[in-house]
Design a protein around this motif. Sequence first.
Motif, PDB file in Angstrom:
ATOM      1  N   THR A 127      -7.023  38.240 -33.880  1.00 15.67           N
ATOM      2  CA  THR A 127      -5.658  38.674 -33.611  1.00 15.67           C
ATOM      3  C   THR A 127      -4.999  39.335 -34.817  1.00 15.67           C
ATOM      4  O   THR A 127      -5.438  39.163 -35.950  1.00 15.67           O
ATOM      5  CB  THR A 127      -4.799  37.476 -33.163  1.00 15.67           C
ATOM      6  OG1 THR A 127      -4.762  36.508 -34.217  1.00 15.67           O
ATOM      7  CG2 THR A 127      -5.361  36.838 -31.902  1.00 15.67           C
ATOM      8  N   ASP A 128      -3.944  40.055 -34.540  1.00 18.02           N
ATOM      9  CA  ASP A 128      -3.173  40.711 -35.594  1.00 18.02           C
ATOM     10  C   ASP A 128      -2.292  39.737 -36.367  1.00 18.02           C
ATOM     11  O   ASP A 128      -1.971  39.969 -37.523  1.00 18.02           O
ATOM     12  CB  ASP A 128      -2.280  41.809 -35.006  1.00 18.02           C
ATOM     13  CG  ASP A 128      -3.085  42.983 -34.482  1.00 18.02           C
ATOM     14  OD1 ASP A 128      -4.177  43.247 -35.017  1.00 18.02           O
ATOM     15  OD2 ASP A 128      -2.613  43.629 -33.526  1.00 18.02           O
ATOM     16  N   ASN A 129      -1.886  38.641 -35.700  1.00 18.14           N
ATOM     17  CA  ASN A 129      -1.010  37.672 -36.359  1.00 18.14           C
ATOM     18  C   ASN A 129      -1.179  36.303 -35.713  1.00 18.14           C
ATOM     19  O   ASN A 129      -1.800  36.171 -34.654  1.00 18.14           O
ATOM     20  CB  ASN A 129       0.454  38.136 -36.313  1.00 18.14           C
ATOM     21  CG  ASN A 129       0.922  38.414 -34.901  1.00 18.14           C
ATOM     22  OD1 ASN A 129       0.876  37.537 -34.031  1.00 18.14           O
ATOM     23  ND2 ASN A 129       1.371  39.645 -34.643  1.00 18.14           N
ATOM     24  N   MET A 130      -0.593  35.304 -36.363  1.00 13.88           N
ATOM     25  CA  MET A 130      -0.734  33.937 -35.874  1.00 13.88           C
ATOM     26  C   MET A 130      -0.057  33.735 -34.525  1.00 13.88           C
ATOM     27  O   MET A 130      -0.554  32.980 -33.684  1.00 13.88           O
ATOM     28  CB  MET A 130      -0.180  32.950 -36.914  1.00 13.88           C
ATOM     29  CG  MET A 130      -0.414  31.496 -36.562  1.00 13.88           C
ATOM     30  SD  MET A 130      -2.144  31.046 -36.256  1.00 13.88           S
ATOM     31  CE  MET A 130      -2.780  31.023 -37.910  1.00 13.88           C
ATOM     32  N   GLN A 131       1.042  34.410 -34.267  1.00 14.10           N
ATOM     33  CA  GLN A 131       1.724  34.270 -32.977  1.00 14.10           C
ATOM     34  C   GLN A 131       0.813  34.699 -31.829  1.00 14.10           C
ATOM     35  O   GLN A 131       0.753  34.037 -30.794  1.00 14.10           O
ATOM     36  CB  GLN A 131       3.038  35.065 -32.950  1.00 14.10           C
ATOM     37  CG  GLN A 131       3.843  34.855 -31.677  1.00 14.10           C
ATOM     38  CD  GLN A 131       4.218  33.394 -31.438  1.00 14.10           C
ATOM     39  OE1 GLN A 131       4.577  32.675 -32.358  1.00 14.10           O
ATOM     40  NE2 GLN A 131       4.122  32.962 -30.192  1.00 14.10           N
ATOM     41  N   GLN A 132       0.096  35.788 -32.000  1.00 12.50           N
ATOM     42  CA  GLN A 132      -0.854  36.221 -30.965  1.00 12.50           C
ATOM     43  C   GLN A 132      -1.929  35.163 -30.742  1.00 12.50           C
ATOM     44  O   GLN A 132      -2.349  34.916 -29.610  1.00 12.50           O
ATOM     45  CB  GLN A 132      -1.503  37.548 -31.357  1.00 12.50           C
ATOM     46  CG  GLN A 132      -0.599  38.734 -31.262  1.00 12.50           C
ATOM     47  CD  GLN A 132      -1.281  40.015 -31.726  1.00 12.50           C
ATOM     48  OE1 GLN A 132      -2.323  39.995 -32.372  1.00 12.50           O
ATOM     49  NE2 GLN A 132      -0.667  41.144 -31.411  1.00 12.50           N
ATOM     50  N   ALA A 133      -2.395  34.539 -31.803  1.00 11.25           N
ATOM     51  CA  ALA A 133      -3.407  33.493 -31.680  1.00 11.25           C
ATOM     52  C   ALA A 133      -2.869  32.301 -30.890  1.00 11.25           C
ATOM     53  O   ALA A 133      -3.531  31.791 -29.979  1.00 11.25           O
ATOM     54  CB  ALA A 133      -3.882  33.061 -33.068  1.00 11.25           C
ATOM     55  N   GLU A 135      -0.476  32.291 -28.746  1.00 11.73           N
ATOM     56  CA  GLU A 135      -0.294  32.693 -27.348  1.00 11.73           C
ATOM     57  C   GLU A 135      -1.603  32.681 -26.561  1.00 11.73           C
ATOM     58  O   GLU A 135      -1.586  32.594 -25.336  1.00 11.73           O
ATOM     59  CB  GLU A 135       0.344  34.079 -27.284  1.00 11.73           C
ATOM     60  CG  GLU A 135       1.792  34.082 -27.729  1.00 11.73           C
ATOM     61  CD  GLU A 135       2.372  35.482 -27.869  1.00 11.73           C
ATOM     62  OE1 GLU A 135       1.634  36.479 -27.717  1.00 11.73           O
ATOM     63  OE2 GLU A 135       3.587  35.565 -28.160  1.00 11.73           O
ATOM     64  N   ARG A 136      -2.725  32.739 -27.243  1.00  6.78           N
ATOM     65  CA  ARG A 136      -4.041  32.751 -26.593  1.00  6.78           C
ATOM     66  C   ARG A 136      -4.782  31.425 -26.738  1.00  6.78           C
ATOM     67  O   ARG A 136      -5.935  31.302 -26.358  1.00  6.78           O
ATOM     68  CB  ARG A 136      -4.877  33.895 -27.178  1.00  6.78           C
ATOM     69  CG  ARG A 136      -4.357  35.256 -26.720  1.00  6.78           C
ATOM     70  CD  ARG A 136      -4.743  36.391 -27.649  1.00  6.78           C
ATOM     71  NE  ARG A 136      -4.264  37.667 -27.145  1.00  6.78           N
ATOM     72  CZ  ARG A 136      -3.004  38.112 -27.238  1.00  6.78           C
ATOM     73  NH1 ARG A 136      -2.087  37.372 -27.824  1.00  6.78           N
ATOM     74  NH2 ARG A 136      -2.660  39.274 -26.746  1.00  6.78           N
ATOM     75  N   ALA A 137      -4.106  30.446 -27.297  1.00  5.24           N
ATOM     76  CA  ALA A 137      -4.685  29.106 -27.477  1.00  5.24           C
ATOM     77  C   ALA A 137      -3.813  28.082 -26.757  1.00  5.24           C
ATOM     78  O   ALA A 137      -3.424  27.068 -27.319  1.00  5.24           O
ATOM     79  CB  ALA A 137      -4.809  28.783 -28.962  1.00  5.24           C
ATOM     80  N   GLY A 138      -3.486  28.397 -25.509  1.00  7.66           N
ATOM     81  CA  GLY A 138      -2.661  27.511 -24.699  1.00  7.66           C
ATOM     82  C   GLY A 138      -1.253  28.023 -24.478  1.00  7.66           C
ATOM     83  O   GLY A 138      -0.443  27.359 -23.834  1.00  7.66           O
ATOM     84  N   GLY A 139      -0.961  29.204 -24.973  1.00 12.02           N
ATOM     85  CA  GLY A 139       0.362  29.800 -24.804  1.00 12.02           C
ATOM     86  C   GLY A 139       0.438  30.680 -23.573  1.00 12.02           C
ATOM     87  O   GLY A 139      -0.307  30.511 -22.622  1.00 12.02           O
ATOM     88  N   ARG A 140       1.294  31.684 -23.640  1.00 12.94           N
ATOM     89  CA  ARG A 140       1.585  32.496 -22.452  1.00 12.94           C
ATOM     90  C   ARG A 140       0.415  33.347 -21.969  1.00 12.94           C
ATOM     91  O   ARG A 140       0.433  33.821 -20.832  1.00 12.94           O
ATOM     92  CB  ARG A 140       2.818  33.356 -22.679  1.00 12.94           C
ATOM     93  CG  ARG A 140       2.650  34.465 -23.684  1.00 12.94           C
ATOM     94  CD  ARG A 140       3.992  35.171 -23.914  1.00 12.94           C
ATOM     95  NE  ARG A 140       3.830  36.230 -24.878  1.00 12.94           N
ATOM     96  CZ  ARG A 140       4.054  37.507 -24.603  1.00 12.94           C
ATOM     97  NH1 ARG A 140       4.444  37.860 -23.412  1.00 12.94           N
ATOM     98  NH2 ARG A 140       3.882  38.404 -25.538  1.00 12.94           N
ATOM     99  N   HIS A 141      -0.595  33.546 -22.797  1.00 10.05           N
ATOM    100  CA  HIS A 141      -1.775  34.298 -22.357  1.00 10.05           C
ATOM    101  C   HIS A 141      -2.940  33.390 -22.000  1.00 10.05           C
ATOM    102  O   HIS A 141      -4.070  33.846 -21.885  1.00 10.05           O
ATOM    103  CB  HIS A 141      -2.212  35.289 -23.436  1.00 10.05           C
ATOM    104  CG  HIS A 141      -1.264  36.432 -23.620  1.00 10.05           C
ATOM    105  ND1 HIS A 141      -0.876  37.255 -22.586  1.00 10.05           N
ATOM    106  CD2 HIS A 141      -0.614  36.880 -24.714  1.00 10.05           C
ATOM    107  CE1 HIS A 141      -0.036  38.169 -23.038  1.00 10.05           C
ATOM    108  NE2 HIS A 141       0.146  37.960 -24.327  1.00 10.05           N
ATOM    109  N   GLY A 142      -2.673  32.108 -21.817  1.00 12.68           N
ATOM    110  CA  GLY A 142      -3.728  31.186 -21.427  1.00 12.68           C
ATOM    111  C   GLY A 142      -4.408  30.563 -22.633  1.00 12.68           C
ATOM    112  O   GLY A 142      -3.833  30.461 -23.706  1.00 12.68           O
ATOM    113  N   ASN A 143      -5.635  30.126 -22.423  1.00  9.78           N
ATOM    114  CA  ASN A 143      -6.383  29.471 -23.488  1.00  9.78           C
ATOM    115  C   ASN A 143      -7.804  30.012 -23.495  1.00  9.78           C
ATOM    116  O   ASN A 143      -8.559  29.820 -22.541  1.00  9.78           O
ATOM    117  CB  ASN A 143      -6.384  27.955 -23.292  1.00  9.78           C
ATOM    118  CG  ASN A 143      -6.944  27.211 -24.472  1.00  9.78           C
ATOM    119  OD1 ASN A 143      -7.937  27.617 -25.054  1.00  9.78           O
ATOM    120  ND2 ASN A 143      -6.320  26.103 -24.830  1.00  9.78           N
TER     121      ASN A 143
END
Length: 164
Positions: A127-133, A135-143
């Motif tokens: 990812t480009d930043n920690m927020q994107q990570a 979001e993809r580790a149980g956040g709004r983009h799933g896990n």
Amino acid sequence: MATAYKNLSDFSESEVPSAQGYKFGIVVSEWNHKVTGALLDGAISTLKNYGAADEQIITHTVPGTFELSTGAQLLLESETFDAVICLGCVVQGETRHFDFICNAVSIGITDVALKYNRPVIFGVLTTDNMQQAIERAGGRHGNKGDEAAVTAIKMADLAKKLKK
């Protein structure tokens, strides 16, 4: 690719075989533990939701994402697994380190899979930043851990079917 419009961890349109009877190895990076711990939780939960028992899931940690390939190889040399899941997170920084790590890990995981003729699953966030990570580790983009576990189940099932 996860976008603002799609949660890739939604498998409602996809048939996932039972994980019962398959043995899964998981190698997870200790680096960026907040993210990789969530990926691991997702992977284990998904494997169990599809029928894997605790004793069918063997988990080991490695220091960083770069070491995932070696960790997967060591697992496959130590015992028989139907699939190995590699979980890690590399966040873009100010140097080219990101590029070298991502390239080496993707090639390394592929090489291990081909060498041992076993599914070795790429569950690595780049990812480009920690927020994107996050979001993809149980956040709004799933896990991505969920996705890696479903991929492992499907590939283990495919390998079993083709051996018959």
